[in-house]
Design a protein around this motif. Structure first.
Motif, PDB file in Angstrom:
ATOM      1  N   ALA A 141      72.689  34.024  33.515  1.00 52.76           N
ATOM      2  CA  ALA A 141      71.220  33.675  33.309  1.00 52.76           C
ATOM      3  C   ALA A 141      70.587  33.014  34.375  1.00 52.76           C
ATOM      4  N   LEU A 142      71.281  32.523  35.471  1.00 57.72           N
ATOM      5  CA  LEU A 142      70.974  31.919  36.769  1.00 57.72           C
ATOM      6  C   LEU A 142      70.816  32.867  37.711  1.00 57.72           C
ATOM      7  N   ALA A 143      71.043  34.211  37.255  1.00 59.61           N
ATOM      8  CA  ALA A 143      70.985  35.217  38.312  1.00 59.61           C
ATOM      9  C   ALA A 143      69.141  35.512  38.507  1.00 59.61           C
ATOM     10  N   PHE A 144      68.597  35.146  37.426  1.00 58.96           N
ATOM     11  CA  PHE A 144      67.286  35.402  37.196  1.00 58.96           C
ATOM     12  C   PHE A 144      66.534  34.175  37.581  1.00 58.96           C
ATOM     13  N   ALA A 145      66.888  33.032  37.479  1.00 61.01           N
ATOM     14  CA  ALA A 145      66.076  31.713  37.781  1.00 61.01           C
ATOM     15  C   ALA A 145      67.183  30.626  37.958  1.00 61.01           C
ATOM     16  N   PRO A 146      67.043  30.161  39.102  1.00 59.85           N
ATOM     17  CA  PRO A 146      67.919  29.283  39.524  1.00 59.85           C
ATOM     18  C   PRO A 146      68.038  27.822  39.029  1.00 59.85           C
ATOM     19  N   LEU A 147      69.366  27.526  38.749  1.00 59.50           N
ATOM     20  CA  LEU A 147      69.305  26.094  38.393  1.00 59.50           C
ATOM     21  C   LEU A 147      69.537  25.137  39.688  1.00 59.50           C
ATOM     22  N   VAL A 148      68.813  24.271  40.017  1.00 56.89           N
ATOM     23  CA  VAL A 148      68.591  23.783  41.401  1.00 56.89           C
ATOM     24  C   VAL A 148      69.935  23.034  41.486  1.00 56.89           C
ATOM     25  N   THR A 149      70.700  22.335  40.434  1.00 55.93           N
ATOM     26  CA  THR A 149      71.786  21.582  40.748  1.00 55.93           C
ATOM     27  C   THR A 149      72.798  22.382  41.071  1.00 55.93           C
ATOM     28  N   VAL A 150      72.977  23.429  40.744  1.00 53.28           N
ATOM     29  CA  VAL A 150      74.053  24.794  41.186  1.00 53.28           C
ATOM     30  C   VAL A 150      73.492  25.762  41.979  1.00 53.28           C
ATOM     31  N   ALA A 151      72.603  25.138  43.078  1.00 58.70           N
ATOM     32  CA  ALA A 151      71.723  26.262  43.699  1.00 58.70           C
ATOM     33  C   ALA A 151      72.642  27.305  44.422  1.00 58.70           C
ATOM     34  N   TYR A 152      73.702  27.162  44.787  1.00 54.55           N
ATOM     35  CA  TYR A 152      74.534  28.220  45.429  1.00 54.55           C
ATOM     36  C   TYR A 152      75.273  29.132  44.335  1.00 54.55           C
ATOM     37  N   TYR A 153      75.801  28.524  43.569  1.00 55.30           N
ATOM     38  CA  TYR A 153      76.102  29.672  42.499  1.00 55.30           C
ATOM     39  C   TYR A 153      75.047  30.311  42.044  1.00 55.30           C
ATOM     40  N   SER A 154      74.078  29.727  41.523  1.00 56.55           N
ATOM     41  CA  SER A 154      72.938  30.729  41.025  1.00 56.55           C
ATOM     42  C   SER A 154      72.717  31.751  42.124  1.00 56.55           C
ATOM     43  N   ALA A 155      72.507  31.447  43.348  1.00 57.01           N
ATOM     44  CA  ALA A 155      72.386  32.408  44.597  1.00 57.01           C
ATOM     45  C   ALA A 155      73.441  33.469  44.599  1.00 57.01           C
ATOM     46  N   THR A 156      74.687  33.212  44.394  1.00 59.21           N
ATOM     47  CA  THR A 156      75.807  34.110  44.241  1.00 59.21           C
ATOM     48  C   THR A 156      75.685  35.050  43.101  1.00 59.21           C
ATOM     49  N   LYS A 157      75.241  34.687  41.877  1.00 57.42           N
ATOM     50  CA  LYS A 157      75.203  35.447  40.591  1.00 57.42           C
ATOM     51  C   LYS A 157      73.722  36.226  40.852  1.00 57.42           C
ATOM     52  N   ALA A 158      72.893  35.771  41.471  1.00 51.00           N
ATOM     53  CA  ALA A 158      71.707  36.695  41.839  1.00 51.00           C
ATOM     54  C   ALA A 158      72.241  37.783  42.747  1.00 51.00           C
ATOM     55  N   ALA A 159      72.932  37.492  43.577  1.00 49.17           N
ATOM     56  CA  ALA A 159      73.709  38.595  44.576  1.00 49.17           C
ATOM     57  C   ALA A 159      74.385  39.562  43.783  1.00 49.17           C
TER      58      ALA A 159
END
Length: 251
Positions: A141-159
């Motif tokens: 779900a964090l591929a669409f809107a990031p969770l700031v606490t896991v910012a880099y994880y969110s970015a990898t999933k958006a990728a």
């Protein structure tokens, strides 16, 4: 196109725990040949003991040569391979307001992004032309809107979300279907880096509920399976950003 989930030969990465393991057990129960790739030998042994029909391969997906070795083994031992589930992932706290250990960033990059890209490329030739050949990328779900606490994880999933769209086009000519599955927070050990007790429940969706939704989406032929909160975050990422992040303590 609907997907038949019986009589398949399926590789699941990160399949010794959490949603990967639950999916492996469900597909095994349905009469598929299931191969699980995992890093920890003790967990692989325990899985094999409990489910003798599941084949296990020790593999650290962060390493290039391990991915190549896995692909070579699959070609020899499981030539009928027709489905790959890129599920392995790690989630670490990251905050650029203080120095970050680059090794942690590389760990998430290697497992969450490089591994599914490289492994899919190594297996595409083996999958090509097989009826119903499928690659499943597990994003978030964090591929669409990031969770700031896991910012880099969110970015990898958006990728990986973006990558999945391109994969779908690149593999179409080989007859390989590419599916994205975006979980919400599921009650697994993922994200243990954020908890004082990594094994403690965090109140996410039950694993069985998530697997049931995933299997239903695959069988229905969906190219994108958005489970739980993933639907709202994709529909309104900006509007949901504050709501999402208000649920978590950034400390």
């Amino acid at each position: 196109m609907k997907t038949e989930l019986r009589g398949r030969t399926v590789l699941i990465t990160g399949g010794t725990s959490g949603i990967g393991r639950a999916l492996a057990e469900e597909l095994d129960r349905r009469g598929n040949t299931v191969i699980v790739c995992g890093r920890r030998t003790d967990r692989l042994a325990e899985l094999r003991e409990r489910h003798p029909g599941i084949a296990v391969h020790q593999c650290d997906l962060a390493l290039d040569d391990h991915r190549q070795r896995l692909a070579d083994q699959l070609a020899k031992e499981f030539p009928s391979l027709d489905m790959v589930v890129n599920n392995a992932g790690i989630q670490l706290r990251s905050d650029v307001s203080r120095p970050i250990d680059p090794a942690r960033l590389r760990a998430e990059t290697d497992v969450n992004l490089i591994a599914p890209t490289h492994l899919t490329s190594l297996l595409a030739g083996q999958l090509a032309g097989k009826p119903g050949a499928t690659v499943v990328n597990v994003t978030s779900a964090l591929a669409f809107a990031p969770l700031v606490t896991v910012a880099y994880y969110s970015a990898t999933k958006a990728a990986v979300h973006s990558l999945t769209i391109s994969m779908r086009e690149q593999l179409k000519e080989l007859g390989i279907r590419v599916v994205e599955v975006a979980p919400p927070a599921v009650d697994t050990e993922l994200g243990g880096d954020l908890r004082d007790d990594p094994t403690a429940t965090h109140g996410g969706m039950r694993v069985a509920e998530f697997v049931a939704a995933t299997v239903a989406g695959l069988e229905a032929g969906a190219d994108e399976i958005l489970v739980g909160l993933s639907q709202q975050l994709k529909a309104d990422p900006e509007g949901m950003f504050d709501t999402l992040n208000s649920m978590f303590d950034r400390g």
